[in-house]
Scaffold this motif. Structure first.
Motif, PDB file in Angstrom:
ATOM      1  N   ASP A  28      13.924  14.666  -6.431  1.00 23.62           N
ATOM      2  CA  ASP A  28      15.120  13.932  -5.692  1.00 23.62           C
ATOM      3  C   ASP A  28      14.470  12.598  -4.966  1.00 23.62           C
ATOM      4  O   ASP A  28      15.371  11.787  -4.862  1.00 23.62           O
ATOM      5  CB  ASP A  28      15.493  14.891  -4.438  1.00 23.62           C
ATOM      6  N   ALA A  29      13.289  12.630  -4.499  1.00 26.82           N
ATOM      7  CA  ALA A  29      12.631  11.339  -3.786  1.00 26.82           C
ATOM      8  C   ALA A  29      12.414  10.310  -4.785  1.00 26.82           C
ATOM      9  O   ALA A  29      13.093   9.123  -4.655  1.00 26.82           O
ATOM     10  CB  ALA A  29      11.133  11.727  -3.312  1.00 26.82           C
ATOM     11  N   VAL A  30      12.228  10.568  -6.059  1.00 27.14           N
ATOM     12  CA  VAL A  30      12.057   9.708  -7.149  1.00 27.14           C
ATOM     13  C   VAL A  30      13.417   9.082  -7.462  1.00 27.14           C
ATOM     14  O   VAL A  30      13.524   7.871  -7.721  1.00 27.14           O
ATOM     15  CB  VAL A  30      11.353  10.354  -8.435  1.00 27.14           C
ATOM     16  N   VAL A  31      14.515  10.113  -7.825  1.00 29.22           N
ATOM     17  CA  VAL A  31      15.737   9.823  -8.295  1.00 29.22           C
ATOM     18  C   VAL A  31      16.322   8.801  -7.143  1.00 29.22           C
ATOM     19  O   VAL A  31      17.071   8.007  -7.519  1.00 29.22           O
ATOM     20  CB  VAL A  31      16.530  10.959  -8.488  1.00 29.22           C
ATOM     21  N   ALA A  32      16.194   9.194  -5.951  1.00 31.70           N
ATOM     22  CA  ALA A  32      16.806   8.257  -5.042  1.00 31.70           C
ATOM     23  C   ALA A  32      16.202   6.946  -4.797  1.00 31.70           C
ATOM     24  O   ALA A  32      16.955   5.788  -4.801  1.00 31.70           O
ATOM     25  CB  ALA A  32      16.639   9.124  -3.742  1.00 31.70           C
ATOM     26  N   ARG A  33      14.974   6.926  -4.979  1.00 31.46           N
ATOM     27  CA  ARG A  33      14.337   5.551  -5.133  1.00 31.46           C
ATOM     28  C   ARG A  33      14.765   4.658  -6.092  1.00 31.46           C
ATOM     29  O   ARG A  33      15.164   3.392  -6.011  1.00 31.46           O
ATOM     30  CB  ARG A  33      12.834   5.763  -4.963  1.00 31.46           C
ATOM     31  N   LEU A  34      14.731   5.347  -7.350  1.00 32.81           N
ATOM     32  CA  LEU A  34      15.279   4.404  -8.344  1.00 32.81           C
ATOM     33  C   LEU A  34      16.597   3.884  -8.324  1.00 32.81           C
ATOM     34  O   LEU A  34      17.066   2.993  -8.660  1.00 32.81           O
ATOM     35  CB  LEU A  34      14.990   5.157  -9.668  1.00 32.81           C
ATOM     36  N   ALA A  35      17.412   5.002  -7.949  1.00 32.63           N
ATOM     37  CA  ALA A  35      18.760   4.562  -7.635  1.00 32.63           C
ATOM     38  C   ALA A  35      19.202   3.299  -6.467  1.00 32.63           C
ATOM     39  O   ALA A  35      19.769   2.602  -6.711  1.00 32.63           O
ATOM     40  CB  ALA A  35      19.606   5.643  -7.228  1.00 32.63           C
ATOM     41  N   GLN A  36      18.338   3.551  -5.413  1.00 37.18           N
ATOM     42  CA  GLN A  36      18.852   2.728  -4.299  1.00 37.18           C
ATOM     43  C   GLN A  36      17.953   1.475  -4.615  1.00 37.18           C
ATOM     44  O   GLN A  36      18.300   0.452  -3.745  1.00 37.18           O
ATOM     45  CB  GLN A  36      18.274   3.468  -3.008  1.00 37.18           C
ATOM     46  N   ALA A  37      16.636   1.494  -4.821  1.00 37.63           N
ATOM     47  CA  ALA A  37      15.653   0.473  -5.063  1.00 37.63           C
ATOM     48  C   ALA A  37      15.634  -0.235  -3.544  1.00 37.63           C
ATOM     49  O   ALA A  37      16.194  -1.429  -3.433  1.00 37.63           O
ATOM     50  CB  ALA A  37      16.347  -0.497  -6.146  1.00 37.63           C
ATOM     51  N   PRO A  38      15.040   0.471  -2.606  1.00 39.18           N
ATOM     52  CA  PRO A  38      15.199  -0.317  -1.153  1.00 39.18           C
ATOM     53  C   PRO A  38      14.104  -1.434  -0.951  1.00 39.18           C
ATOM     54  O   PRO A  38      13.299  -1.799  -1.867  1.00 39.18           O
ATOM     55  CB  PRO A  38      14.363   0.929  -0.277  1.00 39.18           C
ATOM     56  N   TYR A  81       7.578   9.186 -12.177  1.00 37.40           N
ATOM     57  CA  TYR A  81       7.900   7.815 -12.454  1.00 37.40           C
ATOM     58  C   TYR A  81       7.411   7.539 -14.006  1.00 37.40           C
ATOM     59  O   TYR A  81       8.106   6.812 -14.376  1.00 37.40           O
ATOM     60  CB  TYR A  81       7.213   6.977 -11.353  1.00 37.40           C
ATOM     61  N   LEU A  82       6.553   8.244 -14.319  1.00 36.98           N
ATOM     62  CA  LEU A  82       6.103   7.810 -15.737  1.00 36.98           C
ATOM     63  C   LEU A  82       7.082   8.357 -16.601  1.00 36.98           C
ATOM     64  O   LEU A  82       7.562   7.605 -17.684  1.00 36.98           O
ATOM     65  CB  LEU A  82       4.844   8.819 -15.988  1.00 36.98           C
ATOM     66  N   GLU A  83       7.647   9.504 -16.350  1.00 33.42           N
ATOM     67  CA  GLU A  83       9.002   9.999 -17.265  1.00 33.42           C
ATOM     68  C   GLU A  83      10.007   9.049 -17.286  1.00 33.42           C
ATOM     69  O   GLU A  83      10.542   8.644 -18.292  1.00 33.42           O
ATOM     70  CB  GLU A  83       9.440  11.453 -16.788  1.00 33.42           C
ATOM     71  N   ARG A  98       0.793  -1.272  -0.042  1.00 32.19           N
ATOM     72  CA  ARG A  98       0.091   0.009   0.045  1.00 32.19           C
ATOM     73  C   ARG A  98       0.884   1.164   0.105  1.00 32.19           C
ATOM     74  O   ARG A  98       0.707   2.127  -0.840  1.00 32.19           O
ATOM     75  CB  ARG A  98      -0.570  -0.119   1.294  1.00 32.19           C
ATOM     76  N   ALA A  99       1.932   1.132   0.800  1.00 32.95           N
ATOM     77  CA  ALA A  99       2.841   2.566   0.916  1.00 32.95           C
ATOM     78  C   ALA A  99       3.621   2.600  -0.395  1.00 32.95           C
ATOM     79  O   ALA A  99       3.678   3.860  -0.708  1.00 32.95           O
ATOM     80  CB  ALA A  99       3.929   2.236   1.999  1.00 32.95           C
ATOM     81  N   ILE A 100       4.019   1.552  -0.921  1.00 28.76           N
ATOM     82  CA  ILE A 100       4.745   1.783  -2.312  1.00 28.76           C
ATOM     83  C   ILE A 100       3.713   2.341  -3.420  1.00 28.76           C
ATOM     84  O   ILE A 100       3.914   3.209  -4.183  1.00 28.76           O
ATOM     85  CB  ILE A 100       4.945   0.520  -2.812  1.00 28.76           C
ATOM     86  N   LYS A 101       2.505   2.054  -3.476  1.00 28.64           N
ATOM     87  CA  LYS A 101       1.422   2.547  -4.283  1.00 28.64           C
ATOM     88  C   LYS A 101       1.180   3.852  -4.220  1.00 28.64           C
ATOM     89  O   LYS A 101       1.156   4.821  -4.821  1.00 28.64           O
ATOM     90  CB  LYS A 101       0.229   1.646  -4.527  1.00 28.64           C
ATOM     91  N   ASP A 102       0.946   4.321  -2.691  1.00 32.03           N
ATOM     92  CA  ASP A 102       0.676   5.590  -2.486  1.00 32.03           C
ATOM     93  C   ASP A 102       1.897   6.505  -2.915  1.00 32.03           C
ATOM     94  O   ASP A 102       1.641   7.712  -3.483  1.00 32.03           O
ATOM     95  CB  ASP A 102       0.096   5.707  -0.919  1.00 32.03           C
ATOM     96  N   HIS A 103       3.100   6.077  -2.803  1.00 28.42           N
ATOM     97  CA  HIS A 103       4.153   6.902  -3.019  1.00 28.42           C
ATOM     98  C   HIS A 103       4.206   6.961  -4.387  1.00 28.42           C
ATOM     99  O   HIS A 103       4.516   8.252  -4.953  1.00 28.42           O
ATOM    100  CB  HIS A 103       5.487   6.388  -2.360  1.00 28.42           C
ATOM    101  N   THR A 104       3.974   5.998  -5.066  1.00 22.89           N
ATOM    102  CA  THR A 104       3.831   6.097  -6.736  1.00 22.89           C
ATOM    103  C   THR A 104       2.843   7.000  -7.425  1.00 22.89           C
ATOM    104  O   THR A 104       3.224   7.668  -8.216  1.00 22.89           O
ATOM    105  CB  THR A 104       3.907   4.654  -7.110  1.00 22.89           C
ATOM    106  N   LEU A 105       1.840   7.067  -6.492  1.00 21.93           N
ATOM    107  CA  LEU A 105       0.746   7.566  -7.294  1.00 21.93           C
ATOM    108  C   LEU A 105       1.042   9.077  -6.983  1.00 21.93           C
ATOM    109  O   LEU A 105       0.645  10.201  -7.729  1.00 21.93           O
ATOM    110  CB  LEU A 105      -0.519   7.140  -6.691  1.00 21.93           C
ATOM    111  N   ALA A 106       1.727   9.471  -5.725  1.00 22.04           N
ATOM    112  CA  ALA A 106       1.789  10.833  -5.418  1.00 22.04           C
ATOM    113  C   ALA A 106       2.990  11.321  -6.449  1.00 22.04           C
ATOM    114  O   ALA A 106       3.480  12.857  -6.404  1.00 22.04           O
ATOM    115  CB  ALA A 106       2.344  11.014  -4.038  1.00 22.04           C
ATOM    116  N   HIS A 107       3.805  10.479  -6.923  1.00 25.03           N
ATOM    117  CA  HIS A 107       5.014  10.965  -7.833  1.00 25.03           C
ATOM    118  C   HIS A 107       4.801  10.526  -9.246  1.00 25.03           C
ATOM    119  O   HIS A 107       5.860  10.218  -9.980  1.00 25.03           O
ATOM    120  CB  HIS A 107       6.364  10.524  -7.362  1.00 25.03           C
ATOM    121  N   LEU A 108       3.505  10.343  -9.933  1.00 19.65           N
ATOM    122  CA  LEU A 108       3.237   9.467 -11.034  1.00 19.65           C
ATOM    123  C   LEU A 108       3.918  10.078 -12.094  1.00 19.65           C
ATOM    124  O   LEU A 108       4.476   9.353 -12.954  1.00 19.65           O
ATOM    125  CB  LEU A 108       1.861   9.290 -11.067  1.00 19.65           C
TER     126      LEU A 108
END
Lengths: 475, 225
Positions: free
Chosen positions: B26-36, A68-70, A55-65
């Motif tokens: 930054d949050a996105v770049v970090a997650r993609l780089a670190q893949a926690p 992540y799409l780019e 759930r946390a992963i999806k919420d994070h993804t949608l908030a930065h969609l």
């Protein structure tokens, strides 16, 4: 153009479904999922923690969609693939037809894709003279029958073995009429042999996606039959059709969600085939597609972000909500009247086709809460259905009688003293009248209830009066 | 406005964000780089012997069969035995993987063919990129070494798994993939396979061999040579 909805005549659909003996004979199969899911969840001590993680992963993804799409798009292009965007069903169909025409495609094999149902792809392909072949066994059966799926992961769950045998005899005319098809294995063997030829002769293979991975530009399908794999590795072109919210940041994030997906869906720990596809075949590869396209469908999803229904975008299409839904168990999937049935369909359908068309579905719930209890992504489905009911009411779409009844009830419910004065004597009266039989076979204004079942007689005191007595005693 | 631009604009409007927003980026770049990694079930963990025991139990739960042999040199004999005991034709096909090509196939009566499948092979052999103890899953990667068609078209699928490649969980396979193919890159196809092909679309009855292999036999080689 999407598939036409019969959702506005939901009540008539339900009536037909409840009186359809064949359907009622097949529907109990849907209940098998309940025990399987419970066993799979019990076997993994970390299951509930994984649900929170997913759930946390999806919420994070949608908030930065957007971001992540780019990132996803960049990776697909780096791997030699193409990304196409479609605002609505018409655009998605046009993109896919364009790919088909560029390759002069005659046969398109298809892995299971609910998005292709959502955009009405098969009918659009057939109109252009392109043969669309469903290859998932259940999808193949319902395509022969000219039906839509009645379940998002078990599309032919409403069809009996006898019906499948009849469909195969009708459709496979080249085979010996006296062949034995009495066993399920024989039906499977026949479909396998027929579809094997289609796989090998297809010009384009189209699959859906369970995940689109931003880290690598990968599309992932999760299947049990292997049809999705034969669909994508044999033809020259692989087209992936998916909606925006399938984006997932990393492969490790996928691993979290995978652990709850199959367990919630079929009760398997892992589905048989989890396939990661990245771009077209590489130099030196002896097999695999030469072209790789991803068609990303919005269809109103981007507008849902940030609003009260954004949580619905966490849905991973496991089907657990419908597998555990008493309404789905009673009427099956077709009665819902559009692509997505069950509780997830009751929330999603009004989002995609409007509350005026889809408003009946959020009302088709007892609010028992089992859907939310089993949802791996912890989507508060009853709450979201309640929001639809409120919107339907606010827009004046509910019937005048229902509106008047709700207003009357609200008047009393918001005035506790008046409510007690009105209800307590009535309950005492009903308790006295019903004392002997303990139930009523008929009550004024409750014909809709008592036509099908008795109404239990009240025991005497109301909840309010007992509560007063109890709290008075402890105080 | 193009469909792409309009969709991005709609997402940003709904989220109430602009295209340039450094903390979000930054949050996105970090997650993609670190893949926690998130929650990892304990089930797949343990020493090599425990991992193998878990792998075997989980694979057998999903109707795969698992045999152990001492070294790579023992693999052809094991596959020949399996085919003989199941009354299957003594033919086999595999790709260019040197780990398979160097095995002593000539010491068996197996008829060996090489390269991708056209759809008329009964038996195929692949060498796994990795195995996952947690769920009895095999990871196979596409390419000339192990053509993907061999994983799906033949009826009987043999997968050789070297014990050193048996890891605890999916995350460990992803780490190995990043190491081999570079960060953010993958081969065309990675197949995670957990048991033989199946369908329950006919009245929820479990049937094996829906479109892919009817049988999956894993041969675990404890050593290379």
């Amino acid at each position: 153009m999407s598939v036409a909805a019969t959702t506005p005549r939901f009540k008539a659909n339900v009536h037909e479904a409840l009186h359809d003996l064949r359907l009622q004979g097949a529907l109990p199969h849907a209940r098998n999922f309940i025990g399987r899911r419970a066993d799979a969840a019990a076997r993994l001590p970390e299951f509930d923690a994984l649900r929170d993680s997913a759930r946390a992963i999806k919420d994070h993804t949608l908030a930065h969609l957007d971001l992540y799409l780019e990132a996803y798009e960049k990776k697909v292009v780096e791997a030699g693939g193409h990304v196409h965007y479609a605002r609505d069903s018409d655009e998605a169909v046009a993109v896919i037809l364009g790919i088909c025409k560029a390759r002069d495609a005659k046969v398109v094999t298809k892995g299971k894709s609910m998005i292709s149902e959502e955009i009405g792809l098969n009918a659009a392909l057939e109109r252009e003279g392109i043969n669309a072949v469903e290859t998932d066994l259940g999808e193949y059966v319902i395509q022969l029958r000219g039906e839509a799926p009645s379940h998002i992961i078990a599309p032919a769950i409403h069809v009996s073995r006898d019906d499948i045998e009849a469909d195969f005899r009708r459709a496979h005319r080249d085979l010996a009429p006296d062949r034995d098809l009495s066993q399920p294995e024989q039906l499977l063997g026949e479909a396998r042999a027929i579809l094997r030829d289609r796989f090998l002769s297809a010009d384009i293979g189209l699959t859906g996606a369970n995940f689109l991975v931003a880290e690598t530009g990968t599309s992932i399908i999760v299947t049990n039959e292997g049809n999705g794999d034969l669909t994508q590795i044999l033809p020259k072109v692989h087209v992936v059709l998916a909606s925006l919210e399938k984006i997932t940041p990393t492969l490790n994030d996928v691993a979290q969600i995978l652990r709850v997906l199959a367990r919630s869906a079929t009760g398997q720990d892992m589905s048989v085939y989890t396939t990661l596809s990245t771009g077209p075949r590489r130099p030196g590869d002896p097999d695999g597609p030469e072209e790789y396209h991803v068609v990303l469908l919005d269809n109103g999803r981007s507008a849902t972000l940030g609003g009260p229904f954004a949580e619905m975008l966490r849905c991973i299409r496991c089907g657990a909500c419908m597998n555990h839904c008493p309404v789905y168990h009673a009427v099956g999937g077709h009665a819902y009247g559009w692509v997505y049935p069950g509780p997830m369909g009751a929330v999603l359908t009004p989002l995609l086709i409007g509350v005026a068309e889809g408003g009946n579905l959020p009302n088709a719930s007892t609010f028992c809460g089992r859907c939310e209890a089993v949802c791996p992504m912890r989507i508060p489905l009853p709450k979201l259905m309640r929001i639809w009911r409120e919107r339907e009411f606010a827009r004046g779409l509910t019937s005048p009688f229902a509106r008047a009844a709700i207003r009357l009830w609200a008047f009393f419910a918001s005035r506790p003293t008046l409510y007690g004065l009105a209800v307590e004597p009535a309950m005492r009266l009903l308790a006295r009248i019903g004392r002997r039989r303990g139930r009523f076979a008929w009550l004024p204004f409750a014909g809709g209830w008592t036509r099908g079942r008795d109404f239990p007689a009240p025991q005497g005191a109301t909840f309010q009066s007992r509560w007063r007595a109890k709290s008075g005693a402890t105080r | 406005m193009s469909a792409r631009d309009e969709i991005f604009a709609s997402i940003r409007r709904s989220l109430n964000v602009g295209p340039v927003d450094a903390p979000r980026r930054d949050a996105v770049v970090a997650r993609l780089a670190q893949a926690p990694v998130g929650i990892i079930p304990r089930r797949g963990h343990g020493d090599a012997a425990e991992r193998l025991a878990t792998f075997k139990a989980e694979a057998e739960r999903v109707q795969a069969t698992v045999a152990e042999v001492a070294t790579a040199a023992d693999v052809p004999a094991e596959i020949a035995r399996y085919l003989r005991e199941n009354n299957l034709p003594a033919t086999i096909r595999f790709g260019d993987d040197p780990r398979l090509a160097d095995m002593p196939w000539a010491e068996t009566a197996l008829e060996v063919a090489r390269g991708p499948s056209e759809g008329d092979d009964l038996n195929a052999v692949a060498a796994a990129f990795a195995g996952v103890a947690e769920t009895g899953t095999l990871a196979l990667v596409s390419g000339a070494d192990n053509p993907t068609t061999l994983n799906f078209l033949p009826d009987n699928h043999f997968v050789v798994l070297f014990a050193d490649d048996l890891v605890a969980d999916l995350e460990s396979v992803f780490a190995r993939l990043r190491e081999k193919y570079g960060p953010g890159a993958l081969p065309r196809t990675v197949n995670f396979i957990t048991g033989p092909s199946r369908s329950a679309d006919i009245e929820q009855t479990l049937l094996l061999g829906a479109h892919g292999p009817r049988r999956l036999h894993v041969v675990v080689a404890r050593g290379l040579s």
